[in-house]
Design a protein around this motif. Structure first.
Motif, PDB file in Angstrom:
ATOM      1  N   ARG A  14       9.490 -34.173  30.733  1.00 29.69           N
ATOM      2  CA  ARG A  14       8.838 -32.858  30.554  1.00 29.69           C
ATOM      3  C   ARG A  14       8.147 -32.381  31.817  1.00 29.69           C
ATOM      4  O   ARG A  14       7.776 -31.211  31.920  1.00 29.69           O
ATOM      5  CB  ARG A  14       7.819 -32.946  29.409  1.00 29.69           C
ATOM      6  CG  ARG A  14       8.414 -33.287  28.060  1.00 29.69           C
ATOM      7  CD  ARG A  14       9.435 -32.262  27.624  1.00 29.69           C
ATOM      8  NE  ARG A  14       9.891 -32.508  26.260  1.00 29.69           N
ATOM      9  CZ  ARG A  14      11.048 -32.048  25.762  1.00 29.69           C
ATOM     10  NH1 ARG A  14      11.852 -31.321  26.532  1.00 29.69           N
ATOM     11  NH2 ARG A  14      11.401 -32.308  24.518  1.00 29.69           N
ATOM     12  N   ASP A  50      -2.182 -32.920  27.248  1.00 28.48           N
ATOM     13  CA  ASP A  50      -2.328 -33.602  25.959  1.00 28.48           C
ATOM     14  C   ASP A  50      -2.596 -35.084  26.227  1.00 28.48           C
ATOM     15  O   ASP A  50      -2.561 -35.534  27.364  1.00 28.48           O
ATOM     16  CB  ASP A  50      -1.049 -33.420  25.134  1.00 28.48           C
ATOM     17  CG  ASP A  50      -1.300 -33.592  23.635  1.00 28.48           C
ATOM     18  OD1 ASP A  50      -2.410 -34.044  23.251  1.00 28.48           O
ATOM     19  OD2 ASP A  50      -0.383 -33.295  22.856  1.00 28.48           O
ATOM     20  N   ILE A  63      -2.229 -38.985  26.708  1.00 26.67           N
ATOM     21  CA  ILE A  63      -1.178 -39.858  27.241  1.00 26.67           C
ATOM     22  C   ILE A  63      -1.283 -41.209  26.519  1.00 26.67           C
ATOM     23  O   ILE A  63      -2.330 -41.856  26.553  1.00 26.67           O
ATOM     24  CB  ILE A  63      -1.366 -40.068  28.758  1.00 26.67           C
ATOM     25  CG1 ILE A  63      -1.201 -38.756  29.521  1.00 26.67           C
ATOM     26  CG2 ILE A  63      -0.408 -41.128  29.284  1.00 26.67           C
ATOM     27  CD1 ILE A  63       0.205 -38.231  29.608  1.00 26.67           C
ATOM     28  N   ASP A  64      -0.200 -41.621  25.845  1.00 28.67           N
ATOM     29  CA  ASP A  64      -0.241 -42.894  25.108  1.00 28.67           C
ATOM     30  C   ASP A  64      -0.071 -44.087  26.041  1.00 28.67           C
ATOM     31  O   ASP A  64      -0.753 -45.106  25.895  1.00 28.67           O
ATOM     32  CB  ASP A  64       0.867 -42.916  24.051  1.00 28.67           C
ATOM     33  CG  ASP A  64       0.710 -41.785  23.055  1.00 28.67           C
ATOM     34  OD1 ASP A  64      -0.428 -41.600  22.569  1.00 28.67           O
ATOM     35  OD2 ASP A  64       1.696 -41.084  22.791  1.00 28.67           O
ATOM     36  N   THR A 106      -5.649 -44.408  26.915  1.00 23.10           N
ATOM     37  CA  THR A 106      -4.270 -44.657  27.366  1.00 23.10           C
ATOM     38  C   THR A 106      -4.037 -46.155  27.578  1.00 23.10           C
ATOM     39  O   THR A 106      -4.896 -46.842  28.139  1.00 23.10           O
ATOM     40  CB  THR A 106      -4.000 -43.906  28.683  1.00 23.10           C
ATOM     41  OG1 THR A 106      -4.112 -42.505  28.454  1.00 23.10           O
ATOM     42  CG2 THR A 106      -2.613 -44.218  29.229  1.00 23.10           C
ATOM     43  N   ILE A 111       8.804 -45.060  24.563  1.00 28.99           N
ATOM     44  CA  ILE A 111       9.141 -43.869  23.768  1.00 28.99           C
ATOM     45  C   ILE A 111      10.342 -44.182  22.872  1.00 28.99           C
ATOM     46  O   ILE A 111      10.356 -43.832  21.689  1.00 28.99           O
ATOM     47  CB  ILE A 111       9.411 -42.666  24.700  1.00 28.99           C
ATOM     48  CG1 ILE A 111       8.070 -42.225  25.297  1.00 28.99           C
ATOM     49  CG2 ILE A 111      10.092 -41.533  23.941  1.00 28.99           C
ATOM     50  CD1 ILE A 111       8.153 -41.078  26.250  1.00 28.99           C
ATOM     51  N   ASP A 167       4.409 -41.515  22.102  1.00 36.18           N
ATOM     52  CA  ASP A 167       5.004 -40.179  22.019  1.00 36.18           C
ATOM     53  C   ASP A 167       5.018 -39.502  23.382  1.00 36.18           C
ATOM     54  O   ASP A 167       5.880 -38.693  23.687  1.00 36.18           O
ATOM     55  CB  ASP A 167       4.197 -39.290  21.054  1.00 36.18           C
ATOM     56  CG  ASP A 167       4.375 -39.718  19.617  1.00 36.18           C
ATOM     57  OD1 ASP A 167       5.490 -40.157  19.260  1.00 36.18           O
ATOM     58  OD2 ASP A 167       3.395 -39.653  18.852  1.00 36.18           O
ATOM     59  N   ARG A 168       4.016 -39.849  24.198  1.00 35.53           N
ATOM     60  CA  ARG A 168       3.842 -39.175  25.473  1.00 35.53           C
ATOM     61  C   ARG A 168       3.478 -40.238  26.506  1.00 35.53           C
ATOM     62  O   ARG A 168       2.503 -40.970  26.344  1.00 35.53           O
ATOM     63  CB  ARG A 168       2.713 -38.157  25.327  1.00 35.53           C
ATOM     64  CG  ARG A 168       2.736 -37.011  26.292  1.00 35.53           C
ATOM     65  CD  ARG A 168       1.924 -35.828  25.763  1.00 35.53           C
ATOM     66  NE  ARG A 168       1.989 -34.738  26.731  1.00 35.53           N
ATOM     67  CZ  ARG A 168       1.125 -34.589  27.737  1.00 35.53           C
ATOM     68  NH1 ARG A 168       0.116 -35.412  27.863  1.00 35.53           N
ATOM     69  NH2 ARG A 168       1.277 -33.591  28.595  1.00 35.53           N
ATOM     70  N   LEU A 211       6.481 -37.303  33.667  1.00 38.84           N
ATOM     71  CA  LEU A 211       5.927 -37.195  32.318  1.00 38.84           C
ATOM     72  C   LEU A 211       7.076 -37.153  31.310  1.00 38.84           C
ATOM     73  O   LEU A 211       7.992 -36.339  31.439  1.00 38.84           O
ATOM     74  CB  LEU A 211       5.091 -35.916  32.201  1.00 38.84           C
ATOM     75  CG  LEU A 211       4.515 -35.611  30.818  1.00 38.84           C
ATOM     76  CD1 LEU A 211       3.397 -36.591  30.468  1.00 38.84           C
ATOM     77  CD2 LEU A 211       3.997 -34.169  30.766  1.00 38.84           C
ATOM     78  N   GLU A 220       8.306 -37.369  27.015  1.00 35.65           N
ATOM     79  CA  GLU A 220       7.886 -37.206  25.629  1.00 35.65           C
ATOM     80  C   GLU A 220       9.041 -37.538  24.697  1.00 35.65           C
ATOM     81  O   GLU A 220      10.217 -37.359  25.032  1.00 35.65           O
ATOM     82  CB  GLU A 220       7.412 -35.764  25.378  1.00 35.65           C
ATOM     83  CG  GLU A 220       6.125 -35.418  26.110  1.00 35.65           C
ATOM     84  CD  GLU A 220       5.676 -33.981  25.909  1.00 35.65           C
ATOM     85  OE1 GLU A 220       4.598 -33.645  26.406  1.00 35.65           O
ATOM     86  OE2 GLU A 220       6.421 -33.203  25.263  1.00 35.65           O
TER      87      GLU A 220
END
Lengths: 351, 145
Positions: free
Chosen positions: A231, A265, A267-268, A293, A322, A328-329, A347, A349
């Protein structure tokens, strides 16, 4: 923009010294593993792009041999960068964005153990005013670490905490080279190797390779139920001279992260390839990461640093989280040049 | 048991000559005469080493100014075991040195004798080679005014 996703990845072990195989022989089984895992065949590949360094191999056009791992007949469309494979991925991503390819095979490989790596790295410095002094990579990083410590940017304790975290995380990474349970107190009791850096502040020297597949959305689901869609993808370079840079922050990472939309948003997962503990802190801050994170679940570059592949491997490790639904991110980082001179941010997603 | 792999030494080198261009040529010629030149940017600040282009704006730069061969250490690291290629054969420091008259630091060498002599903020001066050749290695810094 076209939707493009990371859909396949394989890596070698990070090895301190591979004595019996050359660079390409390290790469070939990784390529074979990727083909076996994904079923990829050459007729599906529109573009091949690689990152490696002739300076590590000690001969010009050494990267050509890497094509033995791909298979260059019938003729293929191919490119090479004297950079980490993460930048080769960037070139492939641009190629797909421009509509010249739908699927690309990307790899990075290096065998730094053939030379004295910290000294080899001096060859990337200005050839007239800096390189003739042969400042090795560890000395230069130590100068940066001192600026950070004496200026109050960060502390030796915070640096040791990164080593403890990353090497602890790496216990679950079968490819990692330096792993185990360490303590901040234990590390701070170690002697300096280049004051103010201790051995634990430095990434290991690693031979290794990694290989990746990226594809446009239409093809991505042939390989993954949950592709890791790119993304945001940016890289920014700072000036060559140390004297004109602020070495106590990573401005280029900050700009790349902003352009990539990292802070939009939560960040996991983040995978960082900073080769020194103080640099990892600077990159974390530039990306705006906090405790929410999961940073370097693989151990990052401090647990294994297969130079020219390490950045691509960070992207592969982040993408894998992912694919398996645990993130998710995710954001991945790669670096090039002395003291975080050039930085890349990717980045990804799941949706 | 397999036999150990064969190994062979290999030397990488930059074996060709090249032109340094209008700014660096003057910078290195000045070193031969034991002078250090910086270049003035549009905002009046002075970059050392001299550069042909402004690193922020990419504007061409050509106003060379002499700076002092004395300055201040802004950061440093100690090299306890120098490698054969490095400029000194005994322990020394790499340091970012801001020369008097310069607004930026340059990476160079400080021959301080021992690590205990090194400190951020210390004054250093150039010690020139007996015979200079127009190279960045024509001098090293030593502690003092």
């Amino acid at each position: 923009m076209r939707d493009v996703a990371v859909v396949g990845f394989a890596q070698s072990d990070s090895m301190r010294r591979e004595t019996d195989r050359n660079e390409v022989e390290i790469l070939i089984p990784v390529m074979q593993e990727l083909r076996k895992k994904t079923g990829l065949t050459n007729d599906q590949v529109d573009f091949v792009c690689s990152g490696s360094s002739d300076y590590l191999a000690g001969q010009s056009f050494a990267f050509i041999a890497g094509l033995d791992a791909v298979g260059a007949w019938p003729p293929i469309c191919e490119s090479h960068l004297e950079m980490d494979g993460a930048w080769a991925l960037y070139e492939a991503w641009v190629k797909i964005q421009m509509g010249y390819a739908d699927l690309a095979l990307v790899y990075g490989f290096g065998k730094p153990s053939m030379g004295d790596l910290p000294l080899t790295m001096a060859l990337q410095l200005d050839p007239y005013t800096t390189m003739p002094l042969w400042p090795d990579a560890i000395s230069i990083a130590a100068i940066q670490a001192r600026l950070c410590q004496e200026g109050g940017t960060l502390s030796a304790e915070e640096m040791a905490e990164r080593a403890v975290r990353d090497r602890g995380n790496a216990k679950s990474n079968p490819y990692a080279q330096v792993k185990g349970d360490f303590s901040v107190d234990g590390i701070l009791a170690d002697p300096y190797i280049a004051n103010p850096l201790r051995k634990h502040d430095c990434s290991p020297i690693s031979d290794g390779a990694s290989v990746m597949i990226i594809a446009s959305a239409e093809k991505a689901r042939e390989f993954q139920d949950r592709p890791a869609f790119i993304r945001g993808f940016e890289h920014i370079c700072e000036p060559m001279d140390f004297g004109v840079r602020d070495l106590t922050s990573s401005k280029s990472t900050e700009i790349a992260a902003e352009k990539a939309g990292v802070r939009a948003d939560k960040i996991d997962v983040a995978e960082l390839s900073a080769p020194f503990t103080h640099q990892e802190i600077l990159v974390e801050r530039a990306l705006g990461l906090d405790e929410s994170t999961n940073i370097n679940p693989s151990g990052g570059a401090l647990a294994g640093n297969p130079i020219m592949a390490v950045g691509l491997t960070r992207i592969g490790e982040a993408a894998a989280r992912i694919w398996d639904g645990s993130a998710d991110r995710a954001v991945a980082h790669a670096t090039s040049g002395p003291c975080l001179q050039q930085n890349l941010v990717c980045l990804m997603e799941g949706n | 048991m397999s036999e150990p792999s064969l190994t062979a030494p290999h030397q990488l080198a930059y074996t060709y000559k090249r032109s340094l261009g209008p700014v660096l040529s003057r910078f290195f010629t000045a070193l031969r005469d034991r002078k250090i030149l910086g270049v003035k940017r549009k905002d009046g600040t002075v970059l050392v080493p001299a550069r042909e282009y402004d690193p922020d704006t990419a504007e061409s730069l050509d106003e060379l100014v002499e700076v002092q061969d004395t300055g201040v250490v802004r950061s440093w690291s100690w090299v306890p075991k120098p490698r054969a290629q490095q400029p000194l054969d005994h322990p020394f420091a790499y340091a970012l040195v801001q020369l008097d008259g310069a607004d930026t630091t340059m990476l160079h060498v400080v021959d301080a004798g021992s690590e205990a002599q090194m400190a951020t903020g210390m004054r250093v001066k150039a010690r020139w080679a007996k015979e200079t050749s127009g190279a960045i290695t024509d001098f090293v810094f030593v502690p003092g005014e």
